[in-house]
Scaffold this active site. Structure first.
Site, PDB file in Angstrom:
ATOM      1  CG  HIS A 304      67.170  60.411  22.357  1.00 18.28           C
ATOM      2  ND1 HIS A 304      67.314  61.390  21.482  1.00 18.28           N
ATOM      3  CD2 HIS A 304      65.675  60.372  22.426  1.00 18.28           C
ATOM      4  CE1 HIS A 304      66.393  62.026  21.220  1.00 18.28           C
ATOM      5  NE2 HIS A 304      65.394  61.361  21.662  1.00 18.28           N
ATOM      6  CG  HIS A 347      66.293  70.398  18.544  1.00 20.64           C
ATOM      7  ND1 HIS A 347      66.983  70.754  19.794  1.00 20.64           N
ATOM      8  CD2 HIS A 347      67.325  70.641  17.493  1.00 20.64           C
ATOM      9  CE1 HIS A 347      68.390  70.920  19.571  1.00 20.64           C
ATOM     10  NE2 HIS A 347      68.600  71.061  18.227  1.00 20.64           N
ATOM     11  CD  GLU A 353      69.053  70.681  12.815  1.00 22.02           C
ATOM     12  OE1 GLU A 353      67.951  70.046  12.438  1.00 22.02           O
ATOM     13  OE2 GLU A 353      69.472  70.705  13.932  1.00 22.02           O
ATOM     14  CE1 TYR A 362      65.388  61.582  11.313  1.00 25.94           C
ATOM     15  CE2 TYR A 362      63.982  62.998  10.687  1.00 25.94           C
ATOM     16  CZ  TYR A 362      64.999  62.687  11.543  1.00 25.94           C
ATOM     17  OH  TYR A 362      65.488  63.509  12.606  1.00 25.94           O
ATOM     18  CG  HIS A 377      64.162  72.485   9.892  1.00 25.50           C
ATOM     19  ND1 HIS A 377      64.729  70.993   9.959  1.00 25.50           N
ATOM     20  CD2 HIS A 377      63.003  72.517   9.310  1.00 25.50           C
ATOM     21  CE1 HIS A 377      63.467  70.530   9.466  1.00 25.50           C
ATOM     22  NE2 HIS A 377      62.529  71.316   9.374  1.00 25.50           N
ATOM     23  CG  HIS A 383      63.668  71.092  13.661  1.00 34.86           C
ATOM     24  ND1 HIS A 383      64.319  72.428  13.939  1.00 34.86           N
ATOM     25  CD2 HIS A 383      64.495  70.182  13.698  1.00 34.86           C
ATOM     26  CE1 HIS A 383      65.682  72.062  14.276  1.00 34.86           C
ATOM     27  NE2 HIS A 383      65.586  70.796  14.270  1.00 34.86           N
TER      28      HIS A 383
END
Length: 449
Positions: A304, A347, A353, A362, A377, A383
């Site tokens: 994605h 990631h 962020e 979520y 983060h 994370h």
């Protein structure tokens, strides 16, 4: 044209102007806008002409922001400022506080006071950059139950991007009225006077709780991101952004104007409402946007794309492609990728962020992240999905699936966030947040592919 006629108590049917930063001409009385000149010798109705500039005079035409206001009294008619204490609101840089590499998360902020307005219910989570060099941003939570009454606010430090999570808002500004519900956002440009109230406050038998998030952008004004290979039809459509029509109030009561300037708060008295703009024209005004109109771009094959495809608005920095502040959403969307781990992947990112959840769930968190929560983060802090999410997604049937019960967002910045002392010590901080990943065990089988 704007609404025909207006007064302190009048609530006409709202009329909006469509388009992102279009040049708008709006008047609340017929003929209130001068014809042919911005500042004629005598303005119609005995009004004063006042220009509000949101950019340097010499900014390129494509980025030049300004509006002409035709008002009953010019803004200089006010008392002297005196300092005002706002102990829960902070501005970058914070002295003697280092950015923290640990992931952090907070539960929804409890009500500060059962009878508080927007300013009294404002609490800073984290800040970055430097307000006096006009870099970075501040991030805040709000929770309040009553309107601002005779009090108004003007932020000279930056524009405000307000994300309601619970409760609808009435935004009364110099340019007019906006009604903003959960699932929408509103942006108040730097220097514009406004008032934030519960939308249905007139219903005195009901306690109206309003909660949400605020990004205070010290840097370049927010703009629509470039679409590049996406083409003409994706992400946020300029026509879905709505600016208010002219609306004014004239009254001689005592009022307060609270101004945020260089990180400090100041209060001045007025003997009239500052919302006395009878007509205006320009491209510098508050605007709102319904997040449900965002056209999410996703994959039809495998993997994605990076989460940058969900950017609604961006504040560019002096480095191309590296934002001072991005506003990113994760809206309802189809999940269709083949043979692909569908939740957000593990990631580490150059950007910092700060995330919030407006409603639903979520898709990277199975527990502990409820509507009204926030997580932080900082740059290069690892994370990703918690252990339960990873286990479920690794075994999921990859048939097309509609991810419908969700609306999360992210304030993303190139600068490191400093969490405030209040946020670090808050009772609603999840001190054991890092434990959500401790169940990620090794599945390594060197002799079996």
């Amino acid at each position: 044209m704007g609404d025909q006629g207006s007064s302190k108590r009048r609530k006409d049917t709202l009329r909006y102007h469509s388009g992102f930063r279009n040049h708008v001409s709006s008047e609340a009385l017929p003929g209130a806008l001068p014809v042919g000149q911005n500042s004629p010798q005598r303005c119609p109705y005995g009004l004063y002409a006042e220009q509000l500039s949101g950019s340097a005079f010499t900014a390129p035409r494509s980025h030049n922001l300004r509006s002409w206001l035709y008002r009953i009294r010019p803004s200089v008619v006010q008392g002297a400022y005196r300092p005002l204490e706002m102990p829960r609101v902070a501005t970058a840089p914070l002295k003697n506080i280092s950015p923290d590499p640990n992931p952090m998360r907070w539960d929804p902020m409890p009500m500060v006071d059962d009878d508080s307005d927007f300013l009294e219910g404002l609490t800073t989570l984290a800040v970055n950059g430097d307000v006096q060099t006009q870099t970075g941003c501040g991030t805040h939570l709000y929770a309040f139950t009553r309107g601002m009454r005779q009090r108004f606010f003007c932020n000279a430090d930056g524009e405000l991007l307000i994300v309601p999570q619970q409760g609808s808002l009435e935004v009364r500004s110099e340019m007019g009225l906006l009604h903003v519900a959960s699932g929408e956002i509103v942006v108040i440009p730097r220097g514009i006077k406004f008032q934030l109230n519960p939308l249905d406050e007139s219903d005195s038998d009901t306690r109206h709780v309003c909660r949400g998030y605020v990004a205070e952008n010290y840097g370049a004004p927010l703009e629509l991101p470039s679409l590049g290979p996406i083409g003409a039809n994706g992400l946020a459509n300029p026509r879905d952004f709505l600016a208010p029509s002219a609306w004014y109030e004239e009254c001689s009561d005592d009022h307060e104007l609270v101004t945020k300037f260089a990180g400090g708060f100041w209060m001045a008295t007025l003997d009239h409402s500052p919302l006395d703009v009878v007509a205006w024209h320009g491209n510098y005004a508050p605007y709102k946007y319904d997040l449900a109109t965002f056209n999410a771009i996703n994959t039809v094959s495998f993997d994605h794309p990076d989460p940058s495809i969900f950017t609604v608005l961006t504040s560019p920095s002096d480095t191309a492609g590296v934002a001072n502040l991005d506003f990113v959403i994760f809206p309802p969307r189809w999940m269709v990728a083949e043979n692909t781990f569908r939740p957000p992947y593990f990631h580490r990112n150059l950007m910092s962020e700060l995330m919030g959840l407006i409603h639903g769930e979520y898709d990277a968190k199975r527990e502990g992240f409820s509507p009204g929560s926030a997580s932080l983060h900082n740059a290069m802090t690892p994370h990703g999905p918690d252990a339960a999410t990873f286990a479920a997604a690794s075994q999921a049937d990859l048939a097309p699936q509609y991810q419908g019960n969700t609306l999360a967002f992210m304030f993303e910045s190139r600068y490191l966030f400093q969490a405030t002392p209040h946020a670090l010590k808050a009772e609603f901080r999840q001190q054991e947040y890092g434990a959500v990943w401790q169940g990620l065990e090794s599945h390594f089988t060197p002799h079996t592919r």
